[in-house]
Design an enzyme around this catalytic site. Structure first.
Site, PDB file in Angstrom:
ATOM      1  N   ILE A  36      49.329  19.230  20.769  1.00  0.00           N
ATOM      2  CA  ILE A  36      49.321  18.358  19.586  1.00  0.00           C
ATOM      3  C   ILE A  36      47.952  17.714  19.381  1.00  0.00           C
ATOM      4  CG2 ILE A  36      50.007  16.173  20.697  1.00  0.00           C
ATOM      5  CD1 ILE A  36      52.141  15.914  18.447  1.00  0.00           C
ATOM      6  N   VAL A 102      52.562  14.301  31.026  1.00  0.00           N
ATOM      7  CA  VAL A 102      53.915  14.816  30.797  1.00  0.00           C
ATOM      8  C   VAL A 102      54.412  15.468  32.092  1.00  0.00           C
ATOM      9  CG1 VAL A 102      55.362  16.331  29.406  1.00  0.00           C
ATOM     10  CG2 VAL A 102      53.357  15.222  28.365  1.00  0.00           C
ATOM     11  N   HIS A 106      52.902  22.269  33.255  1.00  0.00           N
ATOM     12  CA  HIS A 106      52.308  23.017  32.141  1.00  0.00           C
ATOM     13  C   HIS A 106      50.900  23.441  32.500  1.00  0.00           C
ATOM     14  CE1 HIS A 106      51.666  18.692  31.536  1.00  0.00           C
ATOM     15  NE2 HIS A 106      50.499  18.986  31.000  1.00  0.00           N
TER      16      HIS A 106
HETATM   17  P1  DGP Z   1      48.775  16.305  30.656  1.00  0.00           P
HETATM   18  O1  DGP Z   1      47.861  15.141  30.717  1.00  0.00           O
HETATM   19  O2  DGP Z   1      48.238  17.506  31.416  1.00  0.00           O
HETATM   20  O3  DGP Z   1      50.190  15.947  31.043  1.00  0.00           O
HETATM   21  O4  DGP Z   1      48.773  16.753  29.133  1.00  0.00           O
HETATM   22  C1  DGP Z   1      49.851  16.661  28.265  1.00  0.00           C
HETATM   23  C2  DGP Z   1      49.458  17.312  26.959  1.00  0.00           C
HETATM   24  O5  DGP Z   1      50.614  17.366  26.138  1.00  0.00           O
HETATM   25  C3  DGP Z   1      48.391  16.572  26.148  1.00  0.00           C
HETATM   26  O6  DGP Z   1      47.259  17.428  25.996  1.00  0.00           O
HETATM   27  C4  DGP Z   1      49.031  16.309  24.792  1.00  0.00           C
HETATM   28  C5  DGP Z   1      50.233  17.210  24.791  1.00  0.00           C
HETATM   29  N1  DGP Z   1      51.383  16.677  24.091  1.00  0.00           N
HETATM   30  C6  DGP Z   1      51.973  15.483  24.299  1.00  0.00           C
HETATM   31  N2  DGP Z   1      53.035  15.337  23.491  1.00  0.00           N
HETATM   32  C7  DGP Z   1      53.122  16.478  22.768  1.00  0.00           C
HETATM   33  C8  DGP Z   1      54.020  16.939  21.760  1.00  0.00           C
HETATM   34  O7  DGP Z   1      54.966  16.270  21.355  1.00  0.00           O
HETATM   35  N3  DGP Z   1      53.783  18.174  21.241  1.00  0.00           N
HETATM   36  C9  DGP Z   1      52.738  18.944  21.648  1.00  0.00           C
HETATM   37  N4  DGP Z   1      52.611  20.131  21.075  1.00  0.00           N
HETATM   38  N5  DGP Z   1      51.878  18.548  22.610  1.00  0.00           N
HETATM   39  C10 DGP Z   1      52.072  17.332  23.152  1.00  0.00           C
END
Ligand code: DGP
Length: 121
Positions: A36, A102, A106
């Site tokens: 996102i 999160v 991932h």
């Molecule tokens: P990390 O810090 O590695 O846990 O990165 C989490 C990533 O997830 C961050 O780059 C933004 C992404 N992200 C958070 N919420 C959402 C969402 O609702 N949709 C999408 N597509 N990405 C998200």
């Protein structure tokens, strides 16, 4: 090591279909979608559908079919996005020191430009 999975995390919500995502590819075991908040022209998140908190949780505890599917899906994304020729970077943040936001495992797949040093500091 035990891992405690939080079912309320945002990727669990995406997997349940509670919030939309920009899907790149999906298999029985894996889902890839666009970040996102992209940090590069290509910024894809690849996740297993199973409940794994971190990369080490997945490596230790996922079934072989899940593991194989995940890495074959990864290879398909690299190919599909045309990232082989110029290269790319893969990051997986884990836990407090890794600044993982999160808590569902991932991979960040980043590419489409020269990415600079691996760490900013
Ligand atoms: P990390 O810090 O590695 O846990 O990165 C989490 C990533 O997830 C961050 O780059 C933004 C992404 N992200 C958070 N919420 C959402 C969402 O609702 N949709 C999408 N597509 N990405 C998200």
């Amino acid at each position: 090591m035990t891992y405690v999975y939080d079912d309320t995390n945002i990727f669990a919500m995406i997997l349940r279909g509670d919030i939309p995502n920009s899907t790149v590819t999906e298999t029985d075991y894996s889902l890839a979608f666009r970040d996102i908040n992209p940090q590069s022209p290509v910024h894809i998140l690849l996740i297993p559908k199973g409940k794994y908190v971190t990369i080490d949780d997945f490596a230790a505890n996922a079934g072989l079919e899940e593991v194989a599917d995940f890495w074959r899906t990864f290879a398909a994304i690299i190919d599909g996005e045309g990232l082989q020729q110029k290269g790319f970077r893969v990051i997986s943040n884990a836990g407090e020191h890794g600044l993982q936001e999160v808590p569902h495992f991932h991979l960040h797949i980043l590419g489409g430009k020269a990415l600079g040093p691996i760490l900013a500091q």
